[in-house]
Design a protein around this motif. Structure first.
Motif, PDB file in Angstrom:
ATOM      1  N   HIS A 107     -71.295  26.647  70.495  1.00 46.52           N
ATOM      2  CA  HIS A 107     -70.080  27.283  71.356  1.00 46.52           C
ATOM      3  C   HIS A 107     -68.889  26.233  71.291  1.00 46.52           C
ATOM      4  O   HIS A 107     -67.593  26.709  71.418  1.00 46.52           O
ATOM      5  CB  HIS A 107     -70.262  27.579  72.728  1.00 46.52           C
ATOM      6  N   LEU A 108     -68.764  25.288  70.721  1.00 43.28           N
ATOM      7  CA  LEU A 108     -67.727  24.132  70.670  1.00 43.28           C
ATOM      8  C   LEU A 108     -67.185  24.001  69.124  1.00 43.28           C
ATOM      9  O   LEU A 108     -68.024  23.767  68.199  1.00 43.28           O
ATOM     10  CB  LEU A 108     -68.281  22.793  71.134  1.00 43.28           C
ATOM     11  N   TYR A 109     -65.837  24.142  68.926  1.00 44.32           N
ATOM     12  CA  TYR A 109     -65.386  24.135  67.822  1.00 44.32           C
ATOM     13  C   TYR A 109     -65.632  22.650  66.997  1.00 44.32           C
ATOM     14  O   TYR A 109     -65.405  21.692  67.485  1.00 44.32           O
ATOM     15  CB  TYR A 109     -63.801  24.616  67.823  1.00 44.32           C
ATOM     16  N   GLY A 110     -66.364  22.963  65.745  1.00 46.06           N
ATOM     17  CA  GLY A 110     -66.569  21.841  65.063  1.00 46.06           C
ATOM     18  C   GLY A 110     -67.787  21.056  65.656  1.00 46.06           C
ATOM     19  O   GLY A 110     -68.130  19.823  65.546  1.00 46.06           O
ATOM     20  N   ARG A 111     -68.318  21.619  66.721  1.00 46.30           N
ATOM     21  CA  ARG A 111     -69.697  20.961  67.677  1.00 46.30           C
ATOM     22  C   ARG A 111     -69.235  19.678  68.086  1.00 46.30           C
ATOM     23  O   ARG A 111     -69.835  18.793  68.200  1.00 46.30           O
ATOM     24  CB  ARG A 111     -70.625  20.874  66.471  1.00 46.30           C
ATOM     25  N   LYS A 112     -67.912  19.713  68.503  1.00 49.94           N
ATOM     26  CA  LYS A 112     -67.412  18.466  68.879  1.00 49.94           C
ATOM     27  C   LYS A 112     -66.873  18.523  70.259  1.00 49.94           C
ATOM     28  O   LYS A 112     -66.191  19.515  70.959  1.00 49.94           O
ATOM     29  CB  LYS A 112     -66.126  17.938  68.155  1.00 49.94           C
ATOM     30  N   LEU A 113     -67.170  17.525  71.031  1.00 50.38           N
ATOM     31  CA  LEU A 113     -66.468  17.250  72.341  1.00 50.38           C
ATOM     32  C   LEU A 113     -66.021  15.858  72.422  1.00 50.38           C
ATOM     33  O   LEU A 113     -66.683  14.901  72.415  1.00 50.38           O
ATOM     34  CB  LEU A 113     -67.738  17.493  73.577  1.00 50.38           C
ATOM     35  N   LEU A 114     -64.782  15.850  72.651  1.00 49.03           N
ATOM     36  CA  LEU A 114     -64.028  14.683  72.774  1.00 49.03           C
ATOM     37  C   LEU A 114     -63.787  14.158  74.028  1.00 49.03           C
ATOM     38  O   LEU A 114     -63.242  14.819  74.904  1.00 49.03           O
ATOM     39  CB  LEU A 114     -62.682  14.596  71.798  1.00 49.03           C
ATOM     40  N   ARG A 115     -64.424  12.639  74.335  1.00 51.31           N
ATOM     41  CA  ARG A 115     -64.203  12.224  75.511  1.00 51.31           C
ATOM     42  C   ARG A 115     -63.557  10.922  75.754  1.00 51.31           C
ATOM     43  O   ARG A 115     -64.163   9.845  74.821  1.00 51.31           O
ATOM     44  CB  ARG A 115     -65.610  12.109  76.422  1.00 51.31           C
ATOM     45  N   PHE A 116     -62.788  10.447  76.412  1.00 49.64           N
ATOM     46  CA  PHE A 116     -62.310   9.128  76.603  1.00 49.64           C
ATOM     47  C   PHE A 116     -62.749   8.801  78.145  1.00 49.64           C
ATOM     48  O   PHE A 116     -61.852   9.300  79.059  1.00 49.64           O
ATOM     49  CB  PHE A 116     -60.817   8.883  76.362  1.00 49.64           C
ATOM     50  N   ILE A 117     -63.688   7.940  78.488  1.00 54.11           N
ATOM     51  CA  ILE A 117     -64.132   7.764  79.669  1.00 54.11           C
ATOM     52  C   ILE A 117     -64.437   8.800  80.481  1.00 54.11           C
ATOM     53  O   ILE A 117     -65.541   9.267  80.240  1.00 54.11           O
ATOM     54  CB  ILE A 117     -62.971   6.720  80.544  1.00 54.11           C
ATOM     55  N   ASP A 118     -63.763   9.416  81.428  1.00 56.07           N
ATOM     56  CA  ASP A 118     -63.831  10.624  82.007  1.00 56.07           C
ATOM     57  C   ASP A 118     -63.129  11.864  81.829  1.00 56.07           C
ATOM     58  O   ASP A 118     -63.081  12.950  82.417  1.00 56.07           O
ATOM     59  CB  ASP A 118     -63.819  10.286  83.608  1.00 56.07           C
ATOM     60  N   ASP A 119     -62.383  11.674  80.614  1.00 59.06           N
ATOM     61  CA  ASP A 119     -61.455  12.820  80.224  1.00 59.06           C
ATOM     62  C   ASP A 119     -61.934  13.339  79.144  1.00 59.06           C
ATOM     63  O   ASP A 119     -62.119  12.717  78.022  1.00 59.06           O
ATOM     64  CB  ASP A 119     -59.821  12.318  79.953  1.00 59.06           C
ATOM     65  N   ILE A 120     -62.106  14.724  79.066  1.00 61.76           N
ATOM     66  CA  ILE A 120     -62.903  15.650  78.238  1.00 61.76           C
ATOM     67  C   ILE A 120     -62.008  16.569  77.633  1.00 61.76           C
ATOM     68  O   ILE A 120     -61.063  17.115  78.253  1.00 61.76           O
ATOM     69  CB  ILE A 120     -63.795  16.272  78.626  1.00 61.76           C
ATOM     70  N   TRP A 121     -61.873  16.801  76.295  1.00 60.79           N
ATOM     71  CA  TRP A 121     -60.912  17.682  75.643  1.00 60.79           C
ATOM     72  C   TRP A 121     -61.913  18.388  74.355  1.00 60.79           C
ATOM     73  O   TRP A 121     -62.747  17.748  73.632  1.00 60.79           O
ATOM     74  CB  TRP A 121     -59.994  17.093  74.829  1.00 60.79           C
ATOM     75  N   ALA A 122     -62.054  19.950  74.444  1.00 60.59           N
ATOM     76  CA  ALA A 122     -62.696  20.410  73.602  1.00 60.59           C
ATOM     77  C   ALA A 122     -62.206  21.852  73.344  1.00 60.59           C
ATOM     78  O   ALA A 122     -61.047  22.332  74.020  1.00 60.59           O
ATOM     79  CB  ALA A 122     -64.196  20.493  73.657  1.00 60.59           C
ATOM     80  N   ILE A 123     -62.597  22.729  72.154  1.00 55.75           N
ATOM     81  CA  ILE A 123     -62.320  24.156  72.327  1.00 55.75           C
ATOM     82  C   ILE A 123     -63.556  24.816  72.246  1.00 55.75           C
ATOM     83  O   ILE A 123     -64.589  24.492  71.579  1.00 55.75           O
ATOM     84  CB  ILE A 123     -61.545  24.232  70.777  1.00 55.75           C
TER      85      ILE A 123
END
Length: 315
Positions: free
Chosen positions: A278-294
């Motif tokens: 369900h995640l674009y590019g099968r990617k979930l980007l996280r920096f410590i506790d901040d998450i960004w995804a599509i």
């Protein structure tokens, strides 16, 4: 050198000079680079105790004698640890740690707060300044070796540039795609130390035989050092000596990568296998506790009707 005109007025310069002599107020920084804040010192201290240090499950106030005894035990623990793992540590490792301890054997970290003035009502962010303490040099050593394992963390994001580089690869977003962000609430203090040591230790065991695992990595020394560094974060606030009882050791150099690895285990074992499609590019980007995804919804689904989306938020 030609004289330059100050960018603040004479009256403001005089006010700043007076403020340095004023014990009744305190100047502290605001989050998000929103400038300095001036508030009553008594209110600052009260907020520190009410919102943070008064939590007896997370912090214990020590007597001076107890703090001195604990630091003495930690200095001995370092020497015993170095002797125990003498053959696993490099000569540089041993010299670095012993030199740091000998330069400032009694120096404690300092507790302070910054202001979250972008919140309504405004809140405070706890900060522990560990610079110059020998315990933090031990934590720096741990950070150096743990960061060698970032290739095993698919969600690891080094900086903003990593996110921008990923965004530039996006060319074909479907109309049912939704950008989402998330972050954790008090991530550091909500990580149970005993559980984290167990989880990270098990993860290390699972990857140590991988061909990509770094060579001459002091495996057992790191597992033992993690427990000492994370369990014994001692700092000062005014004339108080405080021991952080639970959570990631705030302010120490290894805190970021420690928390990153702890949450990555959950991502690797749960989030990515269950929801990667369900995640674009099968990617979930996280920096410590901040998450960004599509998130890509199925045909005809919406945020209100999608069961996978609700499951993902729960997990």
């Amino acid at each position: 050198n030609r004289p330059t005109t100050p960018n603040i007025s004479q009256a403001k310069l005089q006010l700043a000079a007076q403020q340095k002599e004023n014990d009744h107020t305190i100047v502290v920084p605001a989050d998000k680079n929103l400038g300095p804040c001036i508030l009553d010192r008594e209110r600052y201290i009260t907020r520190a105790m009410e919102e943070h240090l008064g939590d007896e499950d997370t912090y214990a106030i020590l007597t001076d004698k107890a703090a001195d005894s604990m630091m003495d035990l930690l200095r001995r623990a370092l020497e015993l640890w170095i002797s125990k793992y003498h053959d696993d540590l490099t000569m540089g490792d041993r010299k670095y740690l012993r030199t740091a301890r000998n330069i400032a054997p009694n120096k404690l970290a300092k507790f302070r707060m910054s202001m979250k003035v972008h919140k309504s009502p405004w809140k405070t962010r706890p900060i522990v300044c560990c610079v110059g303490t020998w315990m933090n040099n031990w934590s720096k050593w741990l950070d150096y070796y743990l960061r060698k394992l970032t290739p095993f963390i698919p969600t690891y994001t080094r900086d903003t540039g990593t996110v921008i580089d990923f965004i530039r690869t996006i060319k074909d977003l479907p109309p049912n795609a939704k950008l989402f962000t998330a972050d954790a609430d008090s991530m550091y203090t909500n990580i149970d130390t005993t559980h984290a040591i167990q989880v990270i230790g098990d993860w290390l065991e699972s990857i140590k035989d991988d061909p990509a695992f770094p060579k001459k990595w002091p495996f057992e020394a790191i597992k033992e050092a993690m427990g000492i560094i994370m369990r014994f974060n001692i700092f000062e606030f005014g004339n108080l000596k405080i021991h952080q009882l639970r959570g990631t050791a705030m302010g120490t150099s290894s805190a970021c990568i420690w928390a990153t690895i702890y949450f990555a285990v959950h991502e690797n074992n749960c989030l990515l296998p269950k929801y990667g499609k369900h995640l674009y590019g099968r990617k979930l980007l996280r920096f410590i506790d901040d998450i960004w995804a599509i998130w890509i919804f199925e045909q005809g689904e919406s945020q209100a009707t999608s069961q996978p989306w609700h499951d993902f938020k729960r997990d």
